[in-house]
Every structure is written in structure tokens, then in C-alpha cells.
Scaffold this motif. Structure first.
Motif, PDB file in Angstrom:
ATOM      1  N   LYS A   1     -12.007 -16.674  -1.923  1.00 22.14           N
ATOM      2  CA  LYS A   1     -10.768 -16.447  -2.652  1.00 22.14           C
ATOM      3  C   LYS A   1      -9.658 -17.335  -2.073  1.00 22.14           C
TER       4      LYS A   1
ATOM      5  N   LEU B   1      -5.642 -18.486  -2.251  1.00 21.15           N
ATOM      6  CA  LEU B   1      -4.276 -18.179  -2.688  1.00 21.15           C
ATOM      7  C   LEU B   1      -3.407 -19.423  -2.584  1.00 21.15           C
TER       8      LEU B   1
ATOM      9  N   ASP C   1      -7.332 -18.714  -7.103  1.00 21.50           N
ATOM     10  CA  ASP C   1      -7.545 -17.393  -7.688  1.00 21.50           C
ATOM     11  C   ASP C   1      -6.220 -16.798  -8.145  1.00 21.50           C
ATOM     12  N   LYS C   2      -5.192 -17.005  -7.316  1.00 19.97           N
ATOM     13  CA  LYS C   2      -3.864 -16.533  -7.661  1.00 19.97           C
ATOM     14  C   LYS C   2      -2.818 -17.536  -7.174  1.00 19.97           C
TER      15      LYS C   2
ATOM     16  N   SER D   1       3.100 -18.549 -12.688  1.00 21.79           N
ATOM     17  CA  SER D   1       2.593 -17.888 -11.481  1.00 21.79           C
ATOM     18  C   SER D   1       2.019 -16.520 -11.830  1.00 21.79           C
ATOM     19  N   ASP D   2       1.205 -15.987 -10.920  1.00 21.02           N
ATOM     20  CA  ASP D   2       0.600 -14.674 -11.132  1.00 21.02           C
ATOM     21  C   ASP D   2       1.425 -13.567 -10.517  1.00 21.02           C
TER      22      ASP D   2
ATOM     23  N   ALA E   1       0.852 -10.452  -1.462  1.00 17.59           N
ATOM     24  CA  ALA E   1      -0.129 -10.757  -2.513  1.00 17.59           C
ATOM     25  C   ALA E   1      -1.393  -9.933  -2.331  1.00 17.59           C
TER      26      ALA E   1
ATOM     27  N   PHE F   1      -2.562  -7.504  -5.318  1.00 25.15           N
ATOM     28  CA  PHE F   1      -3.812  -7.780  -6.030  1.00 25.15           C
ATOM     29  C   PHE F   1      -4.988  -6.973  -5.482  1.00 25.15           C
TER      30      PHE F   1
END
Length: 234
Positions: free
Chosen positions: A2, A4, A44-45, A63-64, A91, A95
Motif C-alpha cells: 500500500k 500513500l 492507493d490514496k 485527493s482522497d 490517513a 482509511f
């Protein structure tokens, strides 16, 4: 794995007012970093950290998650790493997931492209670096043509037993171009400095390494953008 992506942007700026949202060919500056991050399709984010609600509102589309940064991490002398660590922790809570890699893209480096991000990440993953920073080759060299004044006397910044009579003869020096920073999560949460013995570098061309600090940098970036557009239109 993952990954970021964080983009950190303060609202205040002493050298160029509101530089992170200053319009560059019709778009706020921060959007260039966000759009490139999104286009890379490797994160992923993507999260934005700022003390400015205006910056956060502008960033929402690309953006997420947007993170309102605490005041103690937002003043002009606040170091970069605590702000990124704060963004990572927020984050992971939001998430409900743990990220393995953190990639920070500076909002004031709009010239980087997708290939730069992918190339830096590829080099990082292939090596056992604790972290990686993007750089460009420096024109000035502390072994040759950089001087300092100490105790009323002028001397070359970096002493050497060898006398260098040209920059090409001196050891290669790089400028951290404030564009791409990459860390493995566990190492990142333990460190307090960007550079260590296990730091790797990713070399970018100077044409994509301008970090906007003042109005002169802003004008240089505009010139590079115009040049790129002209080359594409030929």
C-alpha cells in the motif's frame, strides 16, 4: 503493498504570497502535483495536509482525503517531517489501513512528471535504501566554487587535500530539488532527518527540478512550461 502519497502545503508564504494556490496558466499551483500523482496511477490514496481551508477546498477534487494541519506544525519554521508523519497517521486512521510506503510530493515543484515519480519509486524498491530523495546536478560545488566567511576570513566551504582547478574535477555534488521524497513506513516513523547513511537519490534533469520559492522561480517555471508546450505542438 500500500502506497500513500502526501502533498503538504501551508497557507502562509513570506517569499511569494499564497504561492501554493497561485495561478499557473489558470490552475492553482498545488493542482499540478496532485494531477500528476493521480495520473501516475500508483498510489492507493492521495492526501493533502494544510493549515489553510482554502487550499484544502481546492484540493478535494484530486485527493482522497484532506487534513487540517495543527498550528504547531504549520508555522514557517516548522520542519517538514512531522507534518508528513501527522498526515500518515491521520490517513491510516481515516482509511483504516496501514501503508507500507510514503511518497511526499512537494506542492511547489510542478515540473515533475509521471515518469519521474515512477522512476524514483522503482529505484527505491530495487534497493535497500531507508529513504530516497530526488536531486539534480549542482552548478555550484563546495570543493571548488563555494566560499564562506569564518572568523573574518574567506575560505572554500569544503576542504580537500587535492586542489581542484575546475568544477568537473571536483566530486559530484547534487541539489535536493524538493520534488520527490520516499520512505518505508517503519523507517519513516523512527527518523528525524531527511538524510542518513542509507538515503538513496534519484537524479532528475534541471528542466524539471525548479522548486518555487519566490517570484523569480515562478517566472522560470512558466518559461519551462511554455517551452514544453511549444515542443509538443511542433
Amino acid at each position: 503493498m500500500k502506497i500513500l502519497c502526501s502533498v503538504c502545503a501551508r497557507g502562509g508564504s513570506t517569499s511569494l504570497k499564497n504561492k501554493n494556490i497561485k495561478k499557473l496558466f489558470g490552475k492553482p499551483l498545488i493542482l499540478y502535483s496532485l494531477m500528476t500523482a493521480k495520473k501516475s496511477n500508483i498510489f492507493d490514496k492521495i492526501v493533502v495536509s494544510s493549515d489553510s481551508k482554502k487550499i484544502l477546498d481546492i484540493s478535494k477534487k484530486y485527493s482522497d482525503m484532506t487534513i487540517l494541519r495543527p498550528k504547531n506544525l504549520s508555522h514557517d519554521k516548522a520542519p517538514k517531517l512531522p507534518a508528513i508523519k501527522h498526515a500518515l497517521k491521520q490517513a491510516e486512521i481515516y482509511f483504516n489501513k496501514r501503508f507500507d510506503i510514503v511518497v511526499d510530493l512537494d506542492a511547489t515543484a510542478p515540473l515533475r512528471n509521471v515518469a519521474d515519480i515512477k522512476g524514483a519509486l522503482k529505484k527505491f524498491l530495487k534497493n535497500s535504501f531507508s529513504n530516497l530523495v530526488s536531486v539534480s546536478r549542482s552548478n555550484k560545488n563546495p570543493y571548488y566554487n563555494m566560499i564562506e566567511k569564518k572568523n573574518g576570513k574567506i575560505k572554500i566551504v569544503k576542504n580537500s587535500k587535492i586542489n581542484f582547478y575546475g568544477r568537473q574535477q571536483a566530486p559530484q555534488i547534487f541539489d535536493i530539488n524538493a520534488s520527490i521524497y520516499i520512505w518505508r513506513r517503519n523507517n519513516f516513523l523512527r527518523i528525524n532527518n531527511i538524510i542518513s547513511k542509507k538515503t538513496g537519490i534519484y537524479i532528475m534533469p534541471k528542466s524539471r527540478s525548479v522548486d518555487i520559492d519566490d517570484k523569480y522561480d515562478f517566472e522560470i517555471v512558466k518559461l519551462f512550461f511554455r517551452k514544453a508546450k511549444n515542443e509538443i505542438s511542433r
